[in-house]
Design a protein around this motif. Structure first.
Motif, PDB file in Angstrom:
ATOM      1  N   GLU A  76      37.104  36.796  42.482  1.00  0.00           N
ATOM      2  CA  GLU A  76      37.818  37.963  43.012  1.00  0.00           C
ATOM      3  C   GLU A  76      38.948  37.531  43.941  1.00  0.00           C
ATOM      4  OE1 GLU A  76      36.799  42.078  45.488  1.00  0.00           O
ATOM      5  OE2 GLU A  76      35.200  40.705  44.887  1.00  0.00           O
ATOM      6  N   SER A  77      38.677  36.570  44.795  1.00  0.00           N
ATOM      7  CA  SER A  77      39.689  36.057  45.718  1.00  0.00           C
ATOM      8  C   SER A  77      40.840  35.410  44.955  1.00  0.00           C
ATOM      9  CB  SER A  77      39.051  35.050  46.662  1.00  0.00           C
ATOM     10  OG  SER A  77      40.012  34.438  47.492  1.00  0.00           O
ATOM     11  N   LEU A  78      40.492  34.649  43.913  1.00  0.00           N
ATOM     12  CA  LEU A  78      41.523  33.992  43.122  1.00  0.00           C
ATOM     13  C   LEU A  78      42.385  35.006  42.385  1.00  0.00           C
ATOM     14  CD1 LEU A  78      42.759  31.380  41.988  1.00  0.00           C
ATOM     15  CD2 LEU A  78      41.030  31.433  40.186  1.00  0.00           C
ATOM     16  N   LEU A  79      41.756  36.043  41.819  1.00  0.00           N
ATOM     17  CA  LEU A  79      42.511  37.063  41.093  1.00  0.00           C
ATOM     18  C   LEU A  79      43.463  37.819  42.023  1.00  0.00           C
ATOM     19  CD1 LEU A  79      39.764  38.510  38.712  1.00  0.00           C
ATOM     20  CD2 LEU A  79      41.694  37.054  38.109  1.00  0.00           C
TER      21      LEU A  79
ATOM     22  N   ASP B 207      50.709  34.650  44.487  1.00  0.00           N
ATOM     23  CA  ASP B 207      50.717  33.335  45.133  1.00  0.00           C
ATOM     24  C   ASP B 207      50.167  32.299  44.147  1.00  0.00           C
ATOM     25  OD1 ASP B 207      50.437  31.069  46.636  1.00  0.00           O
ATOM     26  OD2 ASP B 207      49.386  32.030  48.305  1.00  0.00           O
ATOM     27  N   TYR B 208      51.037  31.399  43.695  1.00  0.00           N
ATOM     28  CA  TYR B 208      50.628  30.398  42.699  1.00  0.00           C
ATOM     29  C   TYR B 208      50.553  28.990  43.304  1.00  0.00           C
ATOM     30  CZ  TYR B 208      52.432  34.294  39.955  1.00  0.00           C
ATOM     31  OH  TYR B 208      52.682  35.539  39.456  1.00  0.00           O
TER      32      TYR B 208
ATOM     33  N   HIS C  84      50.276  31.860  36.099  1.00  0.00           N
ATOM     34  CA  HIS C  84      51.347  32.642  36.732  1.00  0.00           C
ATOM     35  C   HIS C  84      51.371  34.038  36.116  1.00  0.00           C
ATOM     36  CE1 HIS C  84      53.601  28.676  37.898  1.00  0.00           C
ATOM     37  NE2 HIS C  84      52.354  28.714  38.304  1.00  0.00           N
ATOM     38  N   PHE C  85      50.633  34.957  36.735  1.00  0.00           N
ATOM     39  CA  PHE C  85      50.401  36.275  36.147  1.00  0.00           C
ATOM     40  C   PHE C  85      51.675  37.070  35.932  1.00  0.00           C
ATOM     41  CE2 PHE C  85      49.769  40.834  36.954  1.00  0.00           C
ATOM     42  CZ  PHE C  85      48.973  41.162  35.868  1.00  0.00           C
TER      43      PHE C  85
END
Length: 586
Positions: free
Chosen positions: A365-368, A376-377, A387-388
């Motif tokens: 969840e934190s990463l998403l 933030d990549y 890189h969404f």
């Protein structure tokens, strides 16, 4: 042996402190200085053998080893028999050594010899009378009746007796190019691969057995050893059958046309049922009285000299290699411990399973949130797959292009779709077409200006026409339709073209907003519920978090490696501490 035993006298060597062997009918005698030297060498040999038994070589750590090679019928078995004082399997027309035979010779004070064979998890004692038969039986158990086995655990032979030097040697099959009987067709390739595997490491000492009856430069064993030891710096040659062809032997060993860096030792082979004491006595007499062989330097003749040279070379190689072995063990151990620490912890109960599961959900969840919401990549600067925003933009751009292409596809002939539809949909289009986008009117005005050119072209003999906003179109097929219908169809084309570009953007914008809203809502409030819901109440969490077979296998492999390396480190540390205490330097 016929009850006769070869005994030995150790003499001081000012240069290396090593022993020399001499034949005597008395019991073994050992000078105090030699006792001190052997007390130093024996632990080193025992340590290397301990490392070999631990199979530290599978960790990529090479050990100092004397490797015995030679062409078939070169007299290799005779040399080994003379050093070990026991008989080995022989055959004139076939290969007896079909697996690596590790011979560990250990000087003992006991008058009774002890002989032991080991392979795999089997170990048993034997004696001088049965050793040949037992070696053949063990070889067949490992390799079958005729094949060569290079990847199996080697056959180990331990000989403890008064009359042997402290040596560890690996005997390999004799080299032959012509298979006989039921030997495999690729016999030469198999033997070559086995020999190369053992002599290639820089820690290997190559004992190259050459028959005096052959031209050294044409020996296959010389060719192989020179491939891995071009300068001969770790190759010692023992010349057998000196009594069969004595003439010219002196020139061969002094000229050294094949560049044997560690020099030569010339010996006489055992003949028939001669005892080993008789062999040494006849060897000594041969090199003392023969008109040709007596001219050869005494420092390079006889099995006692060979034993001395091998012990000296072996000791120097072990002394030189031990520090590197310690360093490599430390490096391998450190890497294995680090790799093991990176593996996930093993889950042992339901409570740990749920705690781990909760940590995984929070971490994901934190990463998403970091990647999708905040953009933030920094944790994945070079991984474009993470890189969404960029990936979403690319997908939506493709979606937009696909919609545009779908609208433009259809009937190839210009206006035909519009002409077929105009009488049914023109009123509906007037009712449903709606947009407040000012671009619509601008685009329509620009494109409708091309209508005059279109009408004029229909009145002429032109077959095609270039229209602004439409490109080059064919118009010949339109001349059969009424002018009013063509005007209406053209108006519809302009209207739909202008309207469609706005609709595409509106659809893409709506999809984008919907995706962003859904993803953010999923991450912020629905993610944990969705995951738990997929588990049907959470009853399968423990099963889901079971360690995969590949990870379990890797964990077990790393644990075994760490155990092996720790034991190896302890073995080497013990002998280093002992010898540093005695003032030896490495």
């Amino acid at each position: 042996m016929g009850g006769s035993m070869m005994s030995e006298v150790y003499e001081n060597n000012n240069d290396a402190g090593l022993f020399s062997l001499a034949i005597t009918n008395n019991s073994p005698v050992q000078a105090p200085i030699i006792s001190s030297y052997n007390d130093h060498i024996r632990p080193l040999l025992d340590t290397v053998d301990r490392l070999r038994n631990l199979n530290v070589m599978k960790e990529g750590i090479q050990l100092p080893t004397i490797v015995v090679v030679g062409d078939q019928s070169s007299g290799k078995s005779s040399v080994l028999e003379s050093l070990a004082g026991i008989s080995l399997p022989r055959a004139a027309d076939t290969i007896c050594t079909r697996v690596p035979l590790v011979m560990r010779l250990q000087r003992s004070s006991s008058p009774e010899p002890k002989i032991c064979l080991k392979y795999g998890d089997k170990s048993y004692s034997t004696d001088e009378e049965h050793i040949t038969e037992d070696i053949c039986t063990a070889t067949e158990a490992i390799a079958g009746k005729f094949s060569i086995k290079t990847k199996y655990t080697p056959l180990e032979l331990y000989v403890r007796r008064q009359s042997v030097p402290d040596l560890t040697m690996v005997d390999l099959p004799g080299i032959t190019r012509n298979p006989v009987k039921d030997q495999p067709e690729d016999l030469y390739e198999q033997v070559s691969a086995m020999i190369k595997k053992h002599i290639e490491p820089q820690e290997s000492i190559i004992l190259n057995v050459l028959a005096a009856t052959c031209d050294f430069s044409t020996c296959e064993s010389i060719r192989m050893s020179k491939q891995v030891d071009k300068k001969g710096e770790r190759t010692l040659a023992v010349v057998t059958k000196a009594d069969v062809q004595p003439q010219g032997l002196l020139k061969k060993v002094t000229a050294d046309d094949v560049n044997i860096g560690l020099g030569y030792v010339c010996v006489r082979n055992r003949v028939g049922d001669e005892t080993y004491q008789e062999v040494r006595e006849k060897e000594e007499e041969l090199f003392k009285k023969h008109p040709f062989l007596s001219k050869i330097d005494k420092d390079i003749i006889g099995i006692p000299v060979l034993a001395k040279r091998l012990v000296e070379i072996q000791a120097k190689m072990i002394t030189r290699c031990l520090p590197d072995i310690v360093t490599k063990i430390d490096e391998k151990l450190g890497n294995s411990l680090l790799e093991l620490s990176k593996l996930p912890e093993v889950i042992t109960c339901e409570r740990e399973a749920w705690m781990t599961f909760t940590d995984i959900i929070r971490s994901v969840e934190s990463l998403l949130k970091l990647l999708i919401i905040q953009g933030d990549y920094s944790e994945y600067p070079d991984d474009v797959n993470m890189h969404f925003s960029t990936r979403l933009a690319d997908m939506l751009s493709k979606f937009s292009n696909d919609l545009e292409a779908q609208h433009q596809s259809g009937t190839i002939e210009f206006l035909m779709d519009e002409i077929k539809s105009v009488t049914r949909v023109i009123e509906m289009e007037k009712l449903t077409e709606y947009t407040c986008n000012p671009e619509y009117t601008t685009v329509c005005t620009q494109k409708i200006a091309a209508q005059a050119n279109f009408v004029n072209a229909l009145s002429s003999n032109q077959s095609s026409l270039t229209l602004a906003g439409f490109g080059t179109v064919s118009i010949t097929h339109l001349r059969k339709y009424p002018s009013q219908l063509l005007h209406q169809a053209f108006d519809m084309k302009v209207s739909m073209t202008a309207y469609w570009s706005i609709v595409v953007r509106r659809i893409v914008d709506s999809v984008t907003l919907y995706l962003q809203f859904t993803v953010k809502n999923l991450i912020n409030s629905q993610f944990q519920k969705e995951i738990v819901g997929e588990l049907g109440g959470g009853g399968d969490v423990e099963k889901m978090l079971d360690e995969s077979p590949s990870v379990a296998c890797k964990r077990e492999k790393l644990k075994n490696s760490i155990k092996l390396l720790k034991e190896s480190k302890e073995a080497v540390a013990a002998v280093l501490d002992q010898n540093h205490g005695h003032g030896y330097r490495y």
